[in-house]
Design a protein around this motif. Structure first.
Motif, PDB file in Angstrom:
ATOM      1  N   ILE A  33      39.191   5.881 -19.443  1.00  0.00           N
ATOM      2  CA  ILE A  33      37.619   5.620 -18.466  1.00  0.00           C
ATOM      3  C   ILE A  33      37.669   7.606 -18.330  1.00  0.00           C
ATOM      4  O   ILE A  33      36.553   7.831 -17.748  1.00  0.00           O
ATOM      5  CB  ILE A  33      38.204   5.300 -16.832  1.00  0.00           C
ATOM      6  N   LEU A  34      38.549   8.010 -17.482  1.00  0.00           N
ATOM      7  CA  LEU A  34      39.073   8.920 -17.719  1.00  0.00           C
ATOM      8  C   LEU A  34      38.842  10.415 -19.071  1.00  0.00           C
ATOM      9  O   LEU A  34      37.608  11.065 -18.239  1.00  0.00           O
ATOM     10  CB  LEU A  34      40.120   9.687 -16.595  1.00  0.00           C
ATOM     11  N   ALA A  35      38.941   9.584 -19.628  1.00  0.00           N
ATOM     12  CA  ALA A  35      38.382  10.515 -21.144  1.00  0.00           C
ATOM     13  C   ALA A  35      37.447  10.530 -21.170  1.00  0.00           C
ATOM     14  O   ALA A  35      36.340  11.639 -21.588  1.00  0.00           O
ATOM     15  CB  ALA A  35      39.718  10.202 -21.712  1.00  0.00           C
ATOM     16  N   LEU A  36      36.764   9.577 -20.840  1.00  0.00           N
ATOM     17  CA  LEU A  36      35.028   8.953 -21.023  1.00  0.00           C
ATOM     18  C   LEU A  36      34.396  10.235 -20.293  1.00  0.00           C
ATOM     19  O   LEU A  36      33.356  10.285 -20.351  1.00  0.00           O
ATOM     20  CB  LEU A  36      35.033   7.812 -20.912  1.00  0.00           C
ATOM     21  N   LEU A  37      34.760  10.040 -18.971  1.00  0.00           N
ATOM     22  CA  LEU A  37      33.951  10.503 -17.673  1.00  0.00           C
ATOM     23  C   LEU A  37      34.119  11.633 -18.456  1.00  0.00           C
ATOM     24  O   LEU A  37      32.511  12.585 -18.112  1.00  0.00           O
ATOM     25  CB  LEU A  37      34.615  10.311 -16.597  1.00  0.00           C
ATOM     26  N   LEU A  38      34.550  12.689 -18.176  1.00  0.00           N
ATOM     27  CA  LEU A  38      34.983  14.036 -18.770  1.00  0.00           C
ATOM     28  C   LEU A  38      34.456  14.690 -20.018  1.00  0.00           C
ATOM     29  O   LEU A  38      33.454  15.704 -20.118  1.00  0.00           O
ATOM     30  CB  LEU A  38      36.249  14.119 -18.766  1.00  0.00           C
ATOM     31  N   TYR A  39      34.820  13.741 -20.830  1.00  0.00           N
ATOM     32  CA  TYR A  39      33.558  14.190 -22.672  1.00  0.00           C
ATOM     33  C   TYR A  39      32.555  13.976 -21.701  1.00  0.00           C
ATOM     34  O   TYR A  39      31.469  14.699 -22.311  1.00  0.00           O
ATOM     35  CB  TYR A  39      34.021  13.258 -23.434  1.00  0.00           C
TER      36      TYR A  39
ATOM     37  N   GLY B 275      31.230  14.413 -18.982  1.00  0.00           N
ATOM     38  CA  GLY B 275      30.239  15.158 -17.821  1.00  0.00           C
ATOM     39  C   GLY B 275      30.499  16.727 -18.938  1.00  0.00           C
ATOM     40  O   GLY B 275      29.284  17.582 -18.673  1.00  0.00           O
ATOM     41  N   ALA B 276      30.994  16.902 -19.855  1.00  0.00           N
ATOM     42  CA  ALA B 276      31.081  18.380 -20.939  1.00  0.00           C
ATOM     43  C   ALA B 276      29.301  17.966 -21.363  1.00  0.00           C
ATOM     44  O   ALA B 276      28.498  18.678 -21.441  1.00  0.00           O
ATOM     45  CB  ALA B 276      31.929  17.937 -21.694  1.00  0.00           C
ATOM     46  N   VAL B 277      29.317  16.826 -21.893  1.00  0.00           N
ATOM     47  CA  VAL B 277      27.859  16.347 -22.884  1.00  0.00           C
ATOM     48  C   VAL B 277      26.797  16.569 -21.699  1.00  0.00           C
ATOM     49  O   VAL B 277      25.248  17.337 -22.214  1.00  0.00           O
ATOM     50  CB  VAL B 277      28.195  15.280 -23.870  1.00  0.00           C
ATOM     51  N   ILE B 278      26.538  15.785 -21.036  1.00  0.00           N
ATOM     52  CA  ILE B 278      25.279  15.930 -20.046  1.00  0.00           C
ATOM     53  C   ILE B 278      25.343  18.005 -19.836  1.00  0.00           C
ATOM     54  O   ILE B 278      24.351  18.464 -19.958  1.00  0.00           O
ATOM     55  CB  ILE B 278      25.710  15.141 -18.727  1.00  0.00           C
ATOM     56  N   ALA B 279      26.289  18.394 -19.405  1.00  0.00           N
ATOM     57  CA  ALA B 279      26.012  20.340 -19.070  1.00  0.00           C
ATOM     58  C   ALA B 279      25.968  20.804 -20.001  1.00  0.00           C
ATOM     59  O   ALA B 279      25.090  21.583 -20.390  1.00  0.00           O
ATOM     60  CB  ALA B 279      27.994  20.580 -18.443  1.00  0.00           C
ATOM     61  N   CYS B 280      25.855  20.462 -21.576  1.00  0.00           N
ATOM     62  CA  CYS B 280      25.819  21.222 -22.813  1.00  0.00           C
ATOM     63  C   CYS B 280      24.368  20.700 -23.183  1.00  0.00           C
ATOM     64  O   CYS B 280      23.293  21.462 -23.767  1.00  0.00           O
ATOM     65  CB  CYS B 280      26.414  20.712 -24.279  1.00  0.00           C
ATOM     66  N   LEU B 281      23.835  19.552 -22.720  1.00  0.00           N
ATOM     67  CA  LEU B 281      22.585  19.184 -22.660  1.00  0.00           C
ATOM     68  C   LEU B 281      21.751  19.804 -21.394  1.00  0.00           C
ATOM     69  O   LEU B 281      20.412  20.447 -21.632  1.00  0.00           O
ATOM     70  CB  LEU B 281      21.813  17.215 -22.411  1.00  0.00           C
ATOM     71  N   LEU B 282      22.172  20.077 -20.182  1.00  0.00           N
ATOM     72  CA  LEU B 282      21.368  20.778 -19.554  1.00  0.00           C
ATOM     73  C   LEU B 282      21.289  22.316 -19.491  1.00  0.00           C
ATOM     74  O   LEU B 282      20.201  22.942 -19.151  1.00  0.00           O
ATOM     75  CB  LEU B 282      22.266  20.288 -18.132  1.00  0.00           C
ATOM     76  N   ALA B 283      21.866  22.939 -20.682  1.00  0.00           N
ATOM     77  CA  ALA B 283      22.265  24.185 -20.657  1.00  0.00           C
ATOM     78  C   ALA B 283      21.623  24.554 -21.641  1.00  0.00           C
ATOM     79  O   ALA B 283      20.819  25.630 -21.407  1.00  0.00           O
ATOM     80  CB  ALA B 283      23.587  24.555 -21.341  1.00  0.00           C
TER      81      ALA B 283
ATOM     82  N   ILE C 217      22.841  11.656 -29.131  1.00  0.00           N
ATOM     83  CA  ILE C 217      23.392  11.512 -30.175  1.00  0.00           C
ATOM     84  C   ILE C 217      24.470  11.747 -31.060  1.00  0.00           C
ATOM     85  O   ILE C 217      25.511  10.579 -31.719  1.00  0.00           O
ATOM     86  CB  ILE C 217      22.110  10.929 -31.641  1.00  0.00           C
ATOM     87  N   ALA C 218      24.820  12.930 -31.801  1.00  0.00           N
ATOM     88  CA  ALA C 218      25.838  13.793 -32.049  1.00  0.00           C
ATOM     89  C   ALA C 218      27.267  13.342 -31.089  1.00  0.00           C
ATOM     90  O   ALA C 218      27.653  13.275 -31.459  1.00  0.00           O
ATOM     91  CB  ALA C 218      25.594  14.621 -32.845  1.00  0.00           C
ATOM     92  N   ALA C 219      26.967  12.906 -29.545  1.00  0.00           N
ATOM     93  CA  ALA C 219      28.334  12.877 -28.947  1.00  0.00           C
ATOM     94  C   ALA C 219      28.580  11.626 -29.048  1.00  0.00           C
ATOM     95  O   ALA C 219      30.290  11.457 -27.905  1.00  0.00           O
ATOM     96  CB  ALA C 219      27.595  13.488 -27.473  1.00  0.00           C
ATOM     97  N   LEU C 220      27.419  10.775 -29.620  1.00  0.00           N
ATOM     98  CA  LEU C 220      28.164   9.153 -29.140  1.00  0.00           C
ATOM     99  C   LEU C 220      29.385   8.835 -31.034  1.00  0.00           C
ATOM    100  O   LEU C 220      29.980   8.096 -30.212  1.00  0.00           O
ATOM    101  CB  LEU C 220      26.896   8.077 -29.453  1.00  0.00           C
ATOM    102  N   ALA C 221      29.165   9.193 -31.829  1.00  0.00           N
ATOM    103  CA  ALA C 221      30.357   9.410 -33.033  1.00  0.00           C
ATOM    104  C   ALA C 221      31.489   9.529 -32.205  1.00  0.00           C
ATOM    105  O   ALA C 221      32.243   8.341 -32.550  1.00  0.00           O
ATOM    106  CB  ALA C 221      29.591  10.236 -34.220  1.00  0.00           C
ATOM    107  N   PRO C 222      31.665  10.769 -32.427  1.00  0.00           N
ATOM    108  CA  PRO C 222      32.717  10.365 -31.676  1.00  0.00           C
ATOM    109  C   PRO C 222      34.032   9.878 -31.581  1.00  0.00           C
ATOM    110  O   PRO C 222      34.744   8.860 -30.856  1.00  0.00           O
ATOM    111  CB  PRO C 222      33.310  11.662 -31.263  1.00  0.00           C
ATOM    112  N   VAL C 223      32.559   9.725 -29.500  1.00  0.00           N
ATOM    113  CA  VAL C 223      33.769   7.822 -28.892  1.00  0.00           C
ATOM    114  C   VAL C 223      33.455   6.331 -29.569  1.00  0.00           C
ATOM    115  O   VAL C 223      34.378   5.877 -29.321  1.00  0.00           O
ATOM    116  CB  VAL C 223      32.168   8.286 -27.499  1.00  0.00           C
ATOM    117  N   LEU C 224      32.994   6.609 -30.339  1.00  0.00           N
ATOM    118  CA  LEU C 224      33.213   4.938 -31.591  1.00  0.00           C
ATOM    119  C   LEU C 224      34.158   5.460 -32.382  1.00  0.00           C
ATOM    120  O   LEU C 224      34.534   4.278 -32.218  1.00  0.00           O
ATOM    121  CB  LEU C 224      31.765   4.747 -31.890  1.00  0.00           C
TER     122      LEU C 224
END
Length: 118
Positions: free
Chosen positions: A62-68, A70-78, A89-96
């Motif tokens: 759960i912590l790893a998912l939250l951190l991941y 969070g980083a994806v959202i930071a990149c989206l905002l930047a 969409i590309a960020a979903l592939a590593p999670v799966l």
């Protein structure tokens, strides 16, 4: 009164009857392993479900998912909005992929523990 041998025989027959009536879920090719395939078919599906439940409640996962995320959202905002959908969409592939690998490893470990118990 019934003897122990007769009671064991009746119990074995009832257990075999219940097992034959239970629908057997196939194990996906990705999750197959020697440890898991050594178990009886009904138990394989149960081990996979249990592995998935364990990972859903594991604090490290759960912590790893939250951190991941969070980083994806930071990149989206930047970045600008043009690449946001592609990145999401590309960020979903590593999670799966990582989730499947963790489920497979956990299922192999659980199956090995069951086999070692006998």
């Amino acid at each position: 009164m019934i003897s122990d041998d007769k009671a064991n025989q009746v119990a074995d027959e009832l257990l075999a009857q219940v097992r034959s009536q239970r629908p057997q879920e196939p194990v996906l090719l990705f999750y197959r392993s020697p440890q898991l395939m050594a178990l009886e078919p009904a138990l394989r599906a149960e081990v996979l479900r249990h592995a998935q439940r364990l990972l859903r409640t594991d604090p490290k996962v759960i912590l790893a998912l939250l951190l991941y995320w969070g980083a994806v959202i930071a990149c989206l905002l930047a970045w600008d909005g043009a690449h946001a959908a592609t990145l999401a969409i590309a960020a979903l592939a590593p999670v799966l992929l990582v989730r499947s690998l963790l489920v497979r490893g956990t299922a192999r470990r659980l199956a090995a523990e069951l086999l070692s118990r006998g």
